[in-house]
Design an enzyme around this catalytic site. Structure first.
Site, PDB file in Angstrom:
ATOM      1  N   TYR A 192       0.833  -1.210   0.000  1.00  0.00           N
ATOM      2  CA  TYR A 192       0.000   0.000   0.000  1.00  0.00           C
ATOM      3  C   TYR A 192       0.867   1.259   0.000  1.00  0.00           C
ATOM      4  O   TYR A 192       0.645   2.192  -0.785  1.00  0.00           O
ATOM      5  CB  TYR A 192      -0.921  -0.021   1.230  1.00  0.00           C
ATOM      6  CG  TYR A 192      -1.705   1.265   1.426  1.00  0.00           C
ATOM      7  CD1 TYR A 192      -2.834   1.525   0.662  1.00  0.00           C
ATOM      8  CD2 TYR A 192      -1.308   2.210   2.370  1.00  0.00           C
ATOM      9  CE1 TYR A 192      -3.549   2.699   0.833  1.00  0.00           C
ATOM     10  CE2 TYR A 192      -2.018   3.378   2.551  1.00  0.00           C
ATOM     11  CZ  TYR A 192      -3.134   3.622   1.786  1.00  0.00           C
ATOM     12  OH  TYR A 192      -3.839   4.797   1.952  1.00  0.00           O
ATOM     13  N   LYS A 223       1.104   4.167  -3.018  1.00  0.00           N
ATOM     14  CA  LYS A 223       0.753   5.589  -2.904  1.00  0.00           C
ATOM     15  C   LYS A 223       1.906   6.480  -3.396  1.00  0.00           C
ATOM     16  O   LYS A 223       1.668   7.536  -3.971  1.00  0.00           O
ATOM     17  CB  LYS A 223       0.350   5.930  -1.466  1.00  0.00           C
ATOM     18  CG  LYS A 223      -0.993   5.312  -1.059  1.00  0.00           C
ATOM     19  CD  LYS A 223      -2.149   5.861  -1.899  1.00  0.00           C
ATOM     20  CE  LYS A 223      -3.486   5.244  -1.543  1.00  0.00           C
ATOM     21  NZ  LYS A 223      -4.617   5.792  -2.295  1.00  0.00           N
TER      22      LYS A 223
HETATM   23  N1  LIG Z   1      -8.589   5.926   6.131  1.00  0.00           N
HETATM   24  C1  LIG Z   1      -7.404   6.497   6.213  1.00  0.00           C
HETATM   25  O1  LIG Z   1      -6.869   6.709   7.305  1.00  0.00           O
HETATM   26  C2  LIG Z   1      -6.675   6.920   4.961  1.00  0.00           C
HETATM   27  C3  LIG Z   1      -5.448   7.585   5.114  1.00  0.00           C
HETATM   28  C4  LIG Z   1      -4.781   8.006   3.990  1.00  0.00           C
HETATM   29  C5  LIG Z   1      -5.321   7.779   2.741  1.00  0.00           C
HETATM   30  N2  LIG Z   1      -6.498   7.113   2.616  1.00  0.00           N
HETATM   31  C6  LIG Z   1      -7.022   6.901   1.271  1.00  0.00           C
HETATM   32  O2  LIG Z   1      -8.376   7.308   1.209  1.00  0.00           O
HETATM   33  C7  LIG Z   1      -9.060   6.564   0.205  1.00  0.00           C
HETATM   34  C8  LIG Z   1     -10.326   5.991   0.784  1.00  0.00           C
HETATM   35  O3  LIG Z   1      -9.974   5.136   1.867  1.00  0.00           O
HETATM   36  P1  LIG Z   1     -11.030   4.716   2.982  1.00  0.00           P
HETATM   37  O4  LIG Z   1     -10.343   4.862   4.274  1.00  0.00           O
HETATM   38  O5  LIG Z   1     -12.330   5.388   2.754  1.00  0.00           O
HETATM   39  O6  LIG Z   1     -11.165   3.141   2.661  1.00  0.00           O
HETATM   40  P2  LIG Z   1     -12.426   2.166   2.729  1.00  0.00           P
HETATM   41  O7  LIG Z   1     -13.366   2.574   3.784  1.00  0.00           O
HETATM   42  O8  LIG Z   1     -11.844   0.788   2.758  1.00  0.00           O
HETATM   43  O9  LIG Z   1     -13.129   2.393   1.308  1.00  0.00           O
HETATM   44  C9  LIG Z   1     -12.487   1.998   0.146  1.00  0.00           C
HETATM   45  C10 LIG Z   1     -13.437   2.252  -1.006  1.00  0.00           C
HETATM   46  O10 LIG Z   1     -12.784   1.834  -2.214  1.00  0.00           O
HETATM   47  C11 LIG Z   1     -13.682   1.005  -2.915  1.00  0.00           C
HETATM   48  N3  LIG Z   1     -13.005   0.099  -3.830  1.00  0.00           N
HETATM   49  C12 LIG Z   1     -12.027  -0.807  -3.575  1.00  0.00           C
HETATM   50  N4  LIG Z   1     -11.707  -1.475  -4.703  1.00  0.00           N
HETATM   51  C13 LIG Z   1     -12.495  -0.957  -5.689  1.00  0.00           C
HETATM   52  C14 LIG Z   1     -12.643  -1.226  -7.060  1.00  0.00           C
HETATM   53  N5  LIG Z   1     -11.925  -2.178  -7.683  1.00  0.00           N
HETATM   54  N6  LIG Z   1     -13.529  -0.485  -7.781  1.00  0.00           N
HETATM   55  C15 LIG Z   1     -14.253   0.476  -7.189  1.00  0.00           C
HETATM   56  N7  LIG Z   1     -14.188   0.755  -5.867  1.00  0.00           N
HETATM   57  C16 LIG Z   1     -13.312   0.034  -5.136  1.00  0.00           C
HETATM   58  C17 LIG Z   1     -14.466   0.264  -1.845  1.00  0.00           C
HETATM   59  O11 LIG Z   1     -15.632  -0.293  -2.416  1.00  0.00           O
HETATM   60  P3  LIG Z   1     -16.353  -1.629  -1.810  1.00  0.00           P
HETATM   61  O12 LIG Z   1     -17.243  -1.168  -0.699  1.00  0.00           O
HETATM   62  O13 LIG Z   1     -17.103  -2.169  -2.973  1.00  0.00           O
HETATM   63  O14 LIG Z   1     -15.260  -2.538  -1.311  1.00  0.00           O
HETATM   64  C18 LIG Z   1     -14.736   1.434  -0.897  1.00  0.00           C
HETATM   65  O15 LIG Z   1     -15.801   2.203  -1.368  1.00  0.00           O
HETATM   66  C19 LIG Z   1      -8.059   5.519  -0.290  1.00  0.00           C
HETATM   67  O16 LIG Z   1      -7.436   5.987  -1.466  1.00  0.00           O
HETATM   68  C20 LIG Z   1      -7.041   5.438   0.831  1.00  0.00           C
HETATM   69  O17 LIG Z   1      -5.777   5.031   0.384  1.00  0.00           O
HETATM   70  C21 LIG Z   1      -7.186   6.672   3.688  1.00  0.00           C
END
Ligand SMILES: NC(=O)c1ccc[n+]([C@@H]2O[C@H](COP(=O)([O-])OP(=O)(O)OC[C@H]3O[C@@H](n4cnc5c(N)ncnc54)[C@H](OP(=O)(O)O)[C@@H]3O)[C@@H](O)[C@H]2O)c1
Length: 245
Positions: free
Chosen positions: A166, A170
């Site tokens: 991961y 990024k």
């Molecule tokens: N949470 C944090 O602390 C954090 C920190 C830094 C960066 N980020 C970034 O923020 C973004 C969102 O993360 P999050 O925390 O919201 O994660 P999350 O709750 O796990 O949500 C991930 C989302 O991506 C979707 N997804 C995964 N594979 C996919 C695919 N092949 N096609 C379409 N959708 C897909 C999932 O859909 P499904 O429901 O269908 O699985 C879900 O809607 C990511 O880019 C992550 O790297 C998060």
């Protein structure tokens, strides 16, 4: 062609994508918000939840699996027919993972993470480029992470790594953003670092409320043209600032 701004967020059925839709509904009430979801049912449930929370904005669920070319092409064709353009593309969907201790799935795990978090962002952005080019002020916001920053990785200040593929993905996403910006000079490209937020991604162990985490994404999406130079941005305290690459 639609006069309203058209904004598409991938992986917006939950987590930070969902929080982005919710915030944009208030910050950009004139926009048509396309809530990308690989499952129509979870996408529709997300809209239902927003409606129950009193959100009245124009939100449309778009079936979009970022790893499936046919799905990306169908979504782009749908938007072309309905709106004729795309003003803001927010590449938010991502996955993380770790190989098993016996390494039997090492290649699979790395490939899946790189495919979703890097290759698919390049693919989605490229397939939507004709629609972005039809916008007067197109922008692409790639949801990155502090993990992407080589400066932070080498500073020793980051907490222990949860998923090496991961982290690598990024950093790769950031380089992809820089390369695509050179290729498409008409589009403003941004990377956004939301910070460690409470979502399923980290079993809700993040320190930040998702609503605070997405402030950087929303600010880049609704800012005046040219207000923020292309770069790697975060929203900390109550202001935007650049993250070291
Ligand atoms: N949470 C944090 O602390 C954090 C920190 C830094 C960066 N980020 C970034 O923020 C973004 C969102 O993360 P999050 O925390 O919201 O994660 P999350 O709750 O796990 O949500 C991930 C989302 O991506 C979707 N997804 C995964 N594979 C996919 C695919 N092949 N096609 C379409 N959708 C897909 C999932 O859909 P499904 O429901 O269908 O699985 C879900 O809607 C990511 O880019 C992550 O790297 C998060």
């Amino acid at each position: 062609m639609s006069l309203s701004p058209i904004i598409l967020i991938t992986g917006a059925n939950r987590g930070l994508g969902f929080a982005t839709v919710q915030a944009l509904a208030t910050k950009a009430p004139e926009a048509i918000i396309c809530l990308g979801s690989r499952s129509m049912s979870t996408g529709n449930e997300a809209v239902q939840e927003l409606r129950q929370a009193g959100v009245t904005s124009n939100i449309e669920v778009i079936a979009l699996d970022v790893t499936e070319d046919r799905s990306i092409r169908s979504a782009a064709e749908l938007l072309r027919q309905k709106y004729g353009k795309l003003d803001v593309l927010i590449n938010n969907a991502a996955v993380a993972g770790n190989p098993k201790p016996d390494l039997s799935d090492f290649r699979d795990v790395y490939s899946t993470v790189f495919n979703t978090n890097i290759t698919s962002v390049g693919c989605v952005t490229s397939f939507f480029m004709p629609l972005l080019s039809a916008s007067s002020h197109p922008r692409v916001i790639n949801v990155s992470s502090a993990r992407a920053s080589v400066a932070l990785q080498t500073s020793g200040k980051l907490p222990p790594t949860a998923s090496i593929p991961y982290s690598i993905s990024k950093t790769g996403l950031n380089i992809l953003t820089l390369e695509m910006a050179k290729l498409h000079e008409n589009v403003r490209f941004y990377c956004a670092s939301p910070g460690h937020c409470r979502t399923a991604f980290n079993n809700y162990r993040g320190k930040k409320d998702p609503a605070d985490g997405v402030k950087v994404i929303v600010e880049l999406a609704v800012s005046e043209h040219g207000q923020y130079e292309p770069g790697f941005w975060e929203f900390e305290g109550d202001a935007m600032s650049q993250v070291a690459w």
